[in-house]
Design a protein around this motif. Structure first.
Motif, PDB file in Angstrom:
ATOM      1  N   VAL A  77       0.645  -1.158  -0.071  1.00 35.84           N
ATOM      2  CA  VAL A  77      -0.123  -0.015   0.100  1.00 35.84           C
ATOM      3  C   VAL A  77       0.641   1.169   0.012  1.00 35.84           C
ATOM      4  CG1 VAL A  77      -1.738   1.400   1.320  1.00 35.84           C
ATOM      5  CG2 VAL A  77      -2.064  -1.168   0.947  1.00 35.84           C
ATOM      6  N   ALA A  78       1.749   1.238   1.072  1.00 35.96           N
ATOM      7  CA  ALA A  78       2.855   2.368   1.021  1.00 35.96           C
ATOM      8  C   ALA A  78       3.673   2.697  -0.384  1.00 35.96           C
ATOM      9  CB  ALA A  78       3.668   2.335   2.043  1.00 35.96           C
ATOM     10  N   GLY A  79       3.814   1.546  -0.797  1.00 33.38           N
ATOM     11  CA  GLY A  79       4.814   1.576  -1.990  1.00 33.38           C
ATOM     12  C   GLY A  79       3.845   2.332  -3.253  1.00 33.38           C
ATOM     13  N   MET A  80       2.587   1.749  -3.333  1.00 31.40           N
ATOM     14  CA  MET A  80       1.866   2.274  -4.422  1.00 31.40           C
ATOM     15  C   MET A  80       1.435   3.788  -4.281  1.00 31.40           C
ATOM     16  SD  MET A  80      -1.138  -0.454  -5.464  1.00 31.40           S
ATOM     17  CE  MET A  80      -1.502  -1.180  -3.605  1.00 31.40           C
ATOM     18  N   VAL A  81       1.468   4.249  -3.172  1.00 31.35           N
ATOM     19  CA  VAL A  81       1.032   5.554  -2.855  1.00 31.35           C
ATOM     20  C   VAL A  81       2.536   6.371  -3.182  1.00 31.35           C
ATOM     21  CG1 VAL A  81       0.625   7.218  -1.022  1.00 31.35           C
ATOM     22  CG2 VAL A  81      -0.926   5.119  -0.989  1.00 31.35           C
ATOM     23  N   PHE A  82       3.624   5.904  -2.612  1.00 30.01           N
ATOM     24  CA  PHE A  82       4.747   6.951  -2.899  1.00 30.01           C
ATOM     25  C   PHE A  82       5.127   6.530  -4.435  1.00 30.01           C
ATOM     26  CE2 PHE A  82       4.712   6.647   1.601  1.00 30.01           C
ATOM     27  CZ  PHE A  82       5.465   7.840   1.977  1.00 30.01           C
ATOM     28  N   PHE A  83       5.063   5.469  -4.833  1.00 30.93           N
ATOM     29  CA  PHE A  83       5.738   5.124  -6.091  1.00 30.93           C
ATOM     30  C   PHE A  83       4.618   5.807  -7.323  1.00 30.93           C
ATOM     31  CE2 PHE A  83       6.368   2.980 -10.072  1.00 30.93           C
ATOM     32  CZ  PHE A  83       7.628   2.964 -10.263  1.00 30.93           C
ATOM     33  N   SER A  84       3.397   5.146  -7.387  1.00 33.02           N
ATOM     34  CA  SER A  84       2.604   5.499  -8.371  1.00 33.02           C
ATOM     35  C   SER A  84       2.070   6.862  -7.979  1.00 33.02           C
ATOM     36  CB  SER A  84       1.287   4.600  -8.282  1.00 33.02           C
ATOM     37  OG  SER A  84       1.764   3.310  -8.958  1.00 33.02           O
ATOM     38  N   GLY A  85       1.705   7.412  -6.683  1.00 33.65           N
ATOM     39  CA  GLY A  85       1.352   8.889  -6.706  1.00 33.65           C
ATOM     40  C   GLY A  85       2.240   9.901  -6.584  1.00 33.65           C
ATOM     41  N   SER A  86       3.415   9.490  -6.681  1.00 36.61           N
ATOM     42  CA  SER A  86       4.407  10.628  -6.851  1.00 36.61           C
ATOM     43  C   SER A  86       4.481  10.809  -8.589  1.00 36.61           C
ATOM     44  CB  SER A  86       5.883  10.489  -6.303  1.00 36.61           C
ATOM     45  OG  SER A  86       6.317   9.233  -6.889  1.00 36.61           O
ATOM     46  N   LEU A  87       4.205   9.666  -9.159  1.00 32.05           N
ATOM     47  CA  LEU A  87       4.588   9.744 -10.885  1.00 32.05           C
ATOM     48  C   LEU A  87       3.075  10.456 -11.232  1.00 32.05           C
ATOM     49  CD1 LEU A  87       5.793   6.235 -11.816  1.00 32.05           C
ATOM     50  CD2 LEU A  87       6.959   8.392 -11.904  1.00 32.05           C
ATOM     51  N   TYR A  88       2.264  10.235 -10.811  1.00 33.62           N
ATOM     52  CA  TYR A  88       0.697  10.851 -11.217  1.00 33.62           C
ATOM     53  C   TYR A  88       1.014  12.208 -10.872  1.00 33.62           C
ATOM     54  CZ  TYR A  88      -1.079   6.124 -11.026  1.00 33.62           C
ATOM     55  OH  TYR A  88      -1.389   4.908 -10.948  1.00 33.62           O
ATOM     56  N   ALA A  89       1.262  12.783  -9.662  1.00 33.14           N
ATOM     57  CA  ALA A  89       1.429  14.020  -9.220  1.00 33.14           C
ATOM     58  C   ALA A  89       2.679  14.747 -10.000  1.00 33.14           C
ATOM     59  CB  ALA A  89       1.916  14.315  -7.883  1.00 33.14           C
ATOM     60  N   LEU A  90       3.829  14.155 -10.254  1.00 34.26           N
ATOM     61  CA  LEU A  90       4.791  14.971 -11.193  1.00 34.26           C
ATOM     62  C   LEU A  90       4.070  15.191 -12.547  1.00 34.26           C
ATOM     63  CD1 LEU A  90       7.896  12.885 -10.048  1.00 34.26           C
ATOM     64  CD2 LEU A  90       7.396  15.387  -9.625  1.00 34.26           C
ATOM     65  N   THR A  91       3.503  14.193 -13.203  1.00 32.09           N
ATOM     66  CA  THR A  91       2.913  14.044 -14.436  1.00 32.09           C
ATOM     67  C   THR A  91       2.124  15.380 -14.623  1.00 32.09           C
ATOM     68  OG1 THR A  91       3.160  12.021 -14.916  1.00 32.09           O
ATOM     69  CG2 THR A  91       1.656  13.088 -16.348  1.00 32.09           C
ATOM     70  N   LEU A  92       1.251  15.776 -13.462  1.00 32.95           N
ATOM     71  CA  LEU A  92       0.020  16.586 -13.559  1.00 32.95           C
ATOM     72  C   LEU A  92       0.750  17.985 -13.094  1.00 32.95           C
ATOM     73  CD1 LEU A  92      -2.720  14.508 -12.263  1.00 32.95           C
ATOM     74  CD2 LEU A  92      -2.143  15.191 -14.455  1.00 32.95           C
ATOM     75  N   GLY A  93       1.999  18.106 -12.938  1.00 32.47           N
ATOM     76  CA  GLY A  93       2.848  19.333 -12.400  1.00 32.47           C
ATOM     77  C   GLY A  93       3.032  19.725 -11.104  1.00 32.47           C
ATOM     78  N   GLY A  94       3.007  18.630 -10.351  1.00 32.65           N
ATOM     79  CA  GLY A  94       3.232  18.477  -8.775  1.00 32.65           C
ATOM     80  C   GLY A  94       4.765  19.362  -8.874  1.00 32.65           C
ATOM     81  N   PRO A  95       5.114  19.313  -7.521  1.00 33.87           N
ATOM     82  CA  PRO A  95       6.474  20.054  -7.094  1.00 33.87           C
ATOM     83  C   PRO A  95       7.542  19.084  -7.581  1.00 33.87           C
ATOM     84  CG  PRO A  95       5.223  19.391  -4.996  1.00 33.87           C
ATOM     85  CD  PRO A  95       4.304  19.348  -6.178  1.00 33.87           C
ATOM     86  N   ARG A  96       8.753  19.292  -8.062  1.00 38.15           N
ATOM     87  CA  ARG A  96       9.908  18.533  -8.144  1.00 38.15           C
ATOM     88  C   ARG A  96      10.281  17.617  -6.985  1.00 38.15           C
ATOM     89  NH1 ARG A  96       8.464  17.120 -12.593  1.00 38.15           N
ATOM     90  NH2 ARG A  96       7.966  18.665 -13.927  1.00 38.15           N
ATOM     91  N   TRP A  97      10.185  18.232  -5.889  1.00 42.47           N
ATOM     92  CA  TRP A  97      10.864  17.493  -4.750  1.00 42.47           C
ATOM     93  C   TRP A  97      10.264  16.139  -4.673  1.00 42.47           C
ATOM     94  CZ3 TRP A  97       7.254  16.169  -1.161  1.00 42.47           C
ATOM     95  CH2 TRP A  97       6.134  17.008  -1.109  1.00 42.47           C
ATOM     96  N   LEU A  98       9.038  15.939  -5.457  1.00 42.05           N
ATOM     97  CA  LEU A  98       8.484  14.628  -5.351  1.00 42.05           C
ATOM     98  C   LEU A  98       9.239  13.657  -5.969  1.00 42.05           C
ATOM     99  CD1 LEU A  98       4.635  15.450  -5.791  1.00 42.05           C
ATOM    100  CD2 LEU A  98       5.601  14.437  -3.797  1.00 42.05           C
ATOM    101  N   GLY A  99      10.266  14.036  -6.809  1.00 39.29           N
ATOM    102  CA  GLY A  99      11.053  13.105  -7.555  1.00 39.29           C
ATOM    103  C   GLY A  99      11.530  12.033  -6.800  1.00 39.29           C
ATOM    104  N   PRO A 100      12.180  12.360  -5.683  1.00 39.13           N
ATOM    105  CA  PRO A 100      12.927  11.266  -4.793  1.00 39.13           C
ATOM    106  C   PRO A 100      11.881  10.420  -4.196  1.00 39.13           C
ATOM    107  CG  PRO A 100      13.861  13.618  -4.580  1.00 39.13           C
ATOM    108  CD  PRO A 100      12.796  13.831  -5.360  1.00 39.13           C
ATOM    109  N   VAL A 101      10.726  10.946  -4.223  1.00 41.89           N
ATOM    110  CA  VAL A 101       9.633   9.828  -3.363  1.00 41.89           C
ATOM    111  C   VAL A 101       9.479   8.535  -4.455  1.00 41.89           C
ATOM    112  CG1 VAL A 101       7.246   9.816  -2.785  1.00 41.89           C
ATOM    113  CG2 VAL A 101       8.783  11.985  -2.186  1.00 41.89           C
ATOM    114  N   THR A 102       9.613   8.928  -5.677  1.00 44.61           N
ATOM    115  CA  THR A 102       9.287   7.712  -6.372  1.00 44.61           C
ATOM    116  C   THR A 102      10.105   6.328  -6.257  1.00 44.61           C
ATOM    117  OG1 THR A 102       8.818   9.442  -8.221  1.00 44.61           O
ATOM    118  CG2 THR A 102       9.035   6.858  -8.618  1.00 44.61           C
ATOM    119  N   PRO A 103      11.575   6.468  -6.039  1.00 45.16           N
ATOM    120  CA  PRO A 103      12.513   5.506  -5.820  1.00 45.16           C
ATOM    121  C   PRO A 103      11.953   4.781  -4.377  1.00 45.16           C
ATOM    122  CG  PRO A 103      13.764   7.263  -6.175  1.00 45.16           C
ATOM    123  CD  PRO A 103      12.332   7.653  -6.582  1.00 45.16           C
ATOM    124  N   LEU A 104      11.728   5.504  -3.491  1.00 44.21           N
ATOM    125  CA  LEU A 104      11.371   5.291  -2.054  1.00 44.21           C
ATOM    126  C   LEU A 104      10.174   4.566  -2.111  1.00 44.21           C
ATOM    127  CD1 LEU A 104      11.654   5.210   0.825  1.00 44.21           C
ATOM    128  CD2 LEU A 104      10.309   7.395   1.047  1.00 44.21           C
TER     129      LEU A 104
END
Length: 125
Positions: A77-104
Motif C-alpha cells: 500500500v505504501a509503495g503504491m502511494v509513494f511510487f505511483s502517486g508521485s508519478l501521477y503528481a509529477l505528470t500533472l505538474g506537482g512539485p519537483r521535490w516529489l522526484g525522490p519519493v518515487t524510488p522510495l
C-alpha cells in the motif's frame, strides 16, 4: 487486516483502471510523451501491486493473521502511494521535490515482496 486489504485492493484496482483511461484519453497530446510514459508506469505498478495486495488479503483470510503478511500488505500500500502517486503528481505538474519519493516507493514495494517471501518460508510452521 484481510478485509482492509481487500477493500484497498478494490479501491486501488478501480482507481488504476480509471487512471489508465485518463492517461490514454485525457493526457494524450496534453503532456510530454516522457511524462505520459511515467504516468502509465505508475498505473502499471499500481495494478500489479493491487493484485499482490488482493493475494495478501486472501492469504491472511486462509492462513490467519501473520506479521509478515500484514507487513507485506502495508508495504505494498505504501509503495503504491509513494511510487505511483508521485508519478501521477509529477505528470500533472506537482512539485519537483516529489522526484525522490518515487524510488522510495519502489523500495517499499520490494520490501513488500521480501515480507511475502518470509511469510511463504514460514507457512509450514
Amino acid at each position: 487486516m484481510a478485509k482492509l486489504y481487500l477493500l484497498l485492493a478494490a479501491l486501488f484496482g478501480a482507481s488504476g483502471v480509471a487512471l489508465g483511461a485518463f492517461a490514454a484519453h485525457g493526457l494524450r497530446d496534453k503532456v510530454a510523451e516522457s511524462l505520459l510514459e511515467a504516468f502509465k508506469t505508475g498505473v502499471q505498478y499500481q495494478m500489479v501491486h493491487t493484485l499482490a495486495l488482493f493475494g495478501v488479503a486472501l492469504l491472511i483470510q486462509s492462513r490467519g493473521e501473520r506479521l509478515s503478511l500484514s507487513l507485506s500488505g502495508a508495504l505494498f500500500v505504501a509503495g503504491m502511494v509513494f511510487f505511483s502517486g508521485s508519478l501521477y503528481a509529477l505528470t500533472l505538474g506537482g512539485p519537483r521535490w516529489l522526484g525522490p519519493v518515487t524510488p522510495l516507493g519502489g523500495v517499499l514495494m520490494i520490501a513488500g515482496w521480501i515480507a511475502l517471501f518470509v511469510a511463504a518460508v514460514n507457512f509450514s510452521r
